[in-house]
Design an enzyme around this catalytic site. Structure first.
Site, PDB file in Angstrom:
ATOM      1  N   ASP A  37      61.940  29.177  19.485  1.00 19.02           N
ATOM      2  CA  ASP A  37      61.615  29.155  20.913  1.00 19.02           C
ATOM      3  C   ASP A  37      62.884  28.994  21.746  1.00 19.02           C
ATOM      4  OD1 ASP A  37      60.213  29.028  23.257  1.00 19.02           O
ATOM      5  OD2 ASP A  37      58.980  27.318  22.707  1.00 19.02           O
ATOM      6  N   ASP A  38      63.288  30.048  22.432  1.00 18.60           N
ATOM      7  CA  ASP A  38      64.468  30.027  23.302  1.00 18.60           C
ATOM      8  C   ASP A  38      65.767  29.922  22.512  1.00 18.60           C
ATOM      9  OD1 ASP A  38      62.525  29.992  25.234  1.00 18.60           O
ATOM     10  OD2 ASP A  38      63.073  28.064  26.108  1.00 18.60           O
ATOM     11  N   CYS A  75      58.493  33.325  26.843  1.00 25.30           N
ATOM     12  CA  CYS A  75      57.711  32.931  25.666  1.00 25.30           C
ATOM     13  C   CYS A  75      56.374  33.648  25.543  1.00 25.30           C
ATOM     14  CB  CYS A  75      57.467  31.419  25.706  1.00 25.30           C
ATOM     15  SG  CYS A  75      58.908  30.430  26.126  1.00 25.30           S
ATOM     16  N   ARG A  79      54.941  36.621  22.945  1.00 20.82           N
ATOM     17  CA  ARG A  79      53.911  36.285  21.959  1.00 20.82           C
ATOM     18  C   ARG A  79      52.676  37.174  22.104  1.00 20.82           C
ATOM     19  NH1 ARG A  79      55.638  30.793  20.265  1.00 20.82           N
ATOM     20  NH2 ARG A  79      57.643  30.665  21.325  1.00 20.82           N
ATOM     21  N   LYS A 137      53.405  26.397  18.680  1.00 22.45           N
ATOM     22  CA  LYS A 137      53.154  26.731  20.080  1.00 22.45           C
ATOM     23  C   LYS A 137      52.275  27.970  20.208  1.00 22.45           C
ATOM     24  CE  LYS A 137      55.943  28.408  23.978  1.00 22.45           C
ATOM     25  NZ  LYS A 137      57.259  28.316  24.618  1.00 22.45           N
ATOM     26  N   HIS A 139      50.495  29.087  23.752  1.00 24.76           N
ATOM     27  CA  HIS A 139      50.915  29.590  25.069  1.00 24.76           C
ATOM     28  C   HIS A 139      50.246  30.907  25.441  1.00 24.76           C
ATOM     29  CE1 HIS A 139      54.491  29.783  28.134  1.00 24.76           C
ATOM     30  NE2 HIS A 139      53.372  29.294  28.672  1.00 24.76           N
ATOM     31  N   HIS A 228      63.426  24.843  22.510  1.00 23.49           N
ATOM     32  CA  HIS A 228      62.972  24.801  23.905  1.00 23.49           C
ATOM     33  C   HIS A 228      63.248  23.418  24.503  1.00 23.49           C
ATOM     34  CE1 HIS A 228      60.229  25.071  27.335  1.00 23.49           C
ATOM     35  NE2 HIS A 228      59.982  26.339  27.039  1.00 23.49           N
ATOM     36  N   ASP A 335      61.807  34.189  20.404  1.00 23.33           N
ATOM     37  CA  ASP A 335      60.874  34.822  21.340  1.00 23.33           C
ATOM     38  C   ASP A 335      61.554  35.398  22.572  1.00 23.33           C
ATOM     39  OD1 ASP A 335      61.517  32.365  22.464  1.00 23.33           O
ATOM     40  OD2 ASP A 335      59.461  31.817  22.959  1.00 23.33           O
ATOM     41  N   ASN A 336      62.765  34.977  22.861  1.00 21.13           N
ATOM     42  CA  ASN A 336      63.538  35.486  24.002  1.00 21.13           C
ATOM     43  C   ASN A 336      64.924  34.876  23.916  1.00 21.13           C
ATOM     44  OD1 ASN A 336      61.145  33.498  25.518  1.00 21.13           O
ATOM     45  ND2 ASN A 336      63.231  32.732  25.390  1.00 21.13           N
ATOM     46  N   LYS A 395      67.287  34.014  29.000  1.00 20.24           N
ATOM     47  CA  LYS A 395      65.834  34.036  29.171  1.00 20.24           C
ATOM     48  C   LYS A 395      65.447  34.324  30.627  1.00 20.24           C
ATOM     49  CE  LYS A 395      61.780  30.997  28.625  1.00 20.24           C
ATOM     50  NZ  LYS A 395      61.343  29.639  28.195  1.00 20.24           N
TER      51      LYS A 395
END
Length: 572
Positions: A37-38, A75, A79, A137, A139, A228, A335-336, A395
């Site tokens: 994540d991130d 995010c 996803r 996660k 989201h 994150h 994810d990014n 991001k």
């Protein structure tokens, strides 16, 4: 006696037949999808980073680095595409649910959750005999019809929101943003002893162990919330990095860049693109306190990634111990890009100081407590730009630093070990690839709903030495626009991040998109703009004015930058 012999003779062929059928079923490949994540493009060892990530390095050695892999800019956007094979505007996440605008609410594709026009890969595989697990996660919605247990996961432990603290359930934002955790669809409080990456890994391994006796192929989705914000890490990992990063941004960036070139992850003609150069204070302009804070921030970030790698290793080692690893397609990705936000740049345009006051009142961010329970640390734009090396921005942006993400795939039956795969791949290609590998057909309807055809395409052929046909891949996020086609790309972003006009780049000649050549090639620009307009119409893009700071504003020690709509906000 004679009767028993006849009965046994009848039974043995049946047993053999069942065993043969069972063996055929168990030969179907397992799927392990691991999402960070991130995580920035150059944060891990296979992508030039100095952070200790031996398990990802081993994964890359045994598989392939996907050097040209693209996701969405945030995010939930990513996803939604990753799990469905559809564009995010089709899947219900046309914009992040937290920031849906009045013009978008109620419109198809802007439900703020996975809608019923798409189907997840978990739903498809579950219908075809797979066990389906998810930990981490989500989201992608908190309504009864959009939670993991309703979207194909037979076992799941999920954080519904975009993030939370890593040692407890402290929220990321003030107000009505309580962190919610669901265990197989039912709300559950966190245990007293909790660290996100450790806990999600424990859950996933428990699912794998519990279902091993069932001899089913599995689809496992391990969706970490590290790294994150708020940046937090266990003490033993913080200690590993307590003397690191004192040299500052530029030396780390340059070392990563050289390593990326040596590894062959970026083209030999690539150059560092640092659009923040001269915008914010450089390392030598920071005072002693600011340097100490920035050093500690990066130490915490590195510690989180180190722990993340350790936990990935735990899962891979378990699968190795059960002799399932070589029959498992493992895809690791971020994810990014890295997150640039700080408390000052979070919130709406009505929040004159973002959420900085809330952070100051509710968290302990003294230097000695940074990264520990009760702190609220963010990476900020300068380290985020280092994490993106050599790509521009991070991001929330459709510049490469926001959507060009690190990815690794391992599957010995298909993927050549220790290789770099350079074909342009998109996150929506994952589902079609899995469908082909598992010989599974995606339905055209789900219940009474007709499903939207997938956007992505299988990339199995690239591991057979082929090149994917040229295609136009579009993005849109909060009025930022981008499209890639062959060696060409276009991008539209408002000042100060862009020109406020379409920019054109040749990715072969200019891999990090440093110089727009729109005026030199007006016909090519016009061609790609028309492709983007066709994309926007096909997926149903709904534009709306910018009304919040997040993803629009960047702040660093007294200076904030952002687009026209928010440039007059007072600086912190």
């Amino acid at each position: 006696m004679k009767f028993k012999q006849i009965a046994l003779a009848c039974f043995i062929p049946t047993l053999l037949l069942n065993s043969t059928a069972f063996a055929a079923q168990t030969q179907k490949p397992n799927i392990l999808l691991i999402v960070a994540d991130d995580l920035g493009f150059s944060d891990t060892e296979p992508f030039g980073g100095e952070i200790h990530t031996p398990n990802l390095k081993k994964l890359a050695t045994q598989g392939a680095v996907l050097s040209n892999f693209y996701a969405g800019p945030t995010c939930s956007v990513t996803r939604s595409m990753l799990l469905t094979g559809n564009d995010n505007h089709q899947a219900g996440i046309g914009s992040m649910s937290e920031f849906l605008q009045p013009e978008q609410k109620g419109k198809l594709g802007y439900e703020g959750r996975l809608n019923d026009k798409v189907i997840t890969i978990a739903e498809v595989l579950k219908q075809n005999g797979y066990a389906t697990f998810m930990a981490g996660k989500w989201h992608l919605g908190g309504t009864p019809e959009s939670i993991p247990s309703a979207r194909g996961f037979s076992n799941s432990f999920a954080l519904l929101q975009g993030g939370a603290a890593h040692f407890d359930s402290s929220p990321m934002f003030p107000g009505n943003y309580k962190a919610r955790y669901l265990n197989n669809g039912k709300e559950e409080a966190l245990p007293e002893k909790f660290y996100s990456s450790d806990f999600y890994t424990d859950k996933m391994i428990s699912y794998l162990k519990d279902h091993r006796e069932k001899n089913q192929p599995f689809f496992a989705y391990l969706a970490y919330t590290a790294p994150h914000w708020p940046l937090q890490a266990p003490d033993q990992y913080l200690k590993k990095y307590e003397h690191a990063y004192t040299e500052g941004y530029d030396k780390i960036r340059e070392a990563r860049f050289k390593k990326l070139l040596k590894l062959g992850v970026i083209p030999a003609n690539a150059k560092i693109n640092d659009p923040l150069l001269g915008v914010f204070k450089n390392w030598n302009q920071l005072n002693a306190q600011q340097k100490a804070e920035q050093v500690k921030t990066m130490q915490v970030y590195a510690a989180m990634i180190d722990n993340l790698d350790h936990n990935i290793g735990r899962v891979l080692n378990y699968l190795q111990s059960t002799k399932d690893l070589d029959n498992t397609v493992v895809l690791f990705m971020s994810d990014n890009g890295a997150e640039s936000a700080s408390p000052e740049s979070l919130g709406t345009t009505e929040d004159k100081e973002g959420i900085a006051a809330w952070v100051n009142e509710n968290f302990d961010n003294r230097l000695e407590n940074m990264g520990k329970k009760g702190s609220y640390v963010t990476l900020g734009p300068q380290w985020a730009q280092v994490a993106s090396t050599p790509l521009p921005y991070f991001k929330s942006f459709l510049a490469d630093g926001g959507i060009h993400v690190p990815a690794i795939i391992r599957y010995p039956k298909m993927v050549k070990a220790n290789s770099v795969q350079k074909n342009l791949l998109h996150v929506s290609d994952f589902v079609p690839t899995v469908l082909e590998l598992t010989e599974t057909t995606r339905p055209t309807t789900n219940g009474n709903q007709t499903l939207i055809p997938m956007q992505g395409q299988s990339f199995i052929s690239v591991f057979k030495g082929k090149t994917l046909p040229e295609r136009a891949i579009g993005w849109e996020f909060n009025n930022k626009k981008s499209l890639y086609k062959g060696d060409w790309s276009i991008r539209f972003e408002e000042p100060p991040y862009g020109t406020g006009q379409w920019e054109l780049y040749n990715r072969k000649d200019d891999p990090t998109l440093k110089q727009s050549i729109a005026t030199q090639y007006p016909k090519k620009l016009n061609e790609l703009v028309k492709d983007w307009e066709a994309y926007a119409q096909r997926v149903g893009v709904v534009s709306a004015p910018v009304r919040y700071r997040y993803g629009q504003m960047n702040c660093f020690y007294g200076k904030c930058i952002g687009p026209e709509e928010i440039k007059n906000l007072s600086n912190p």
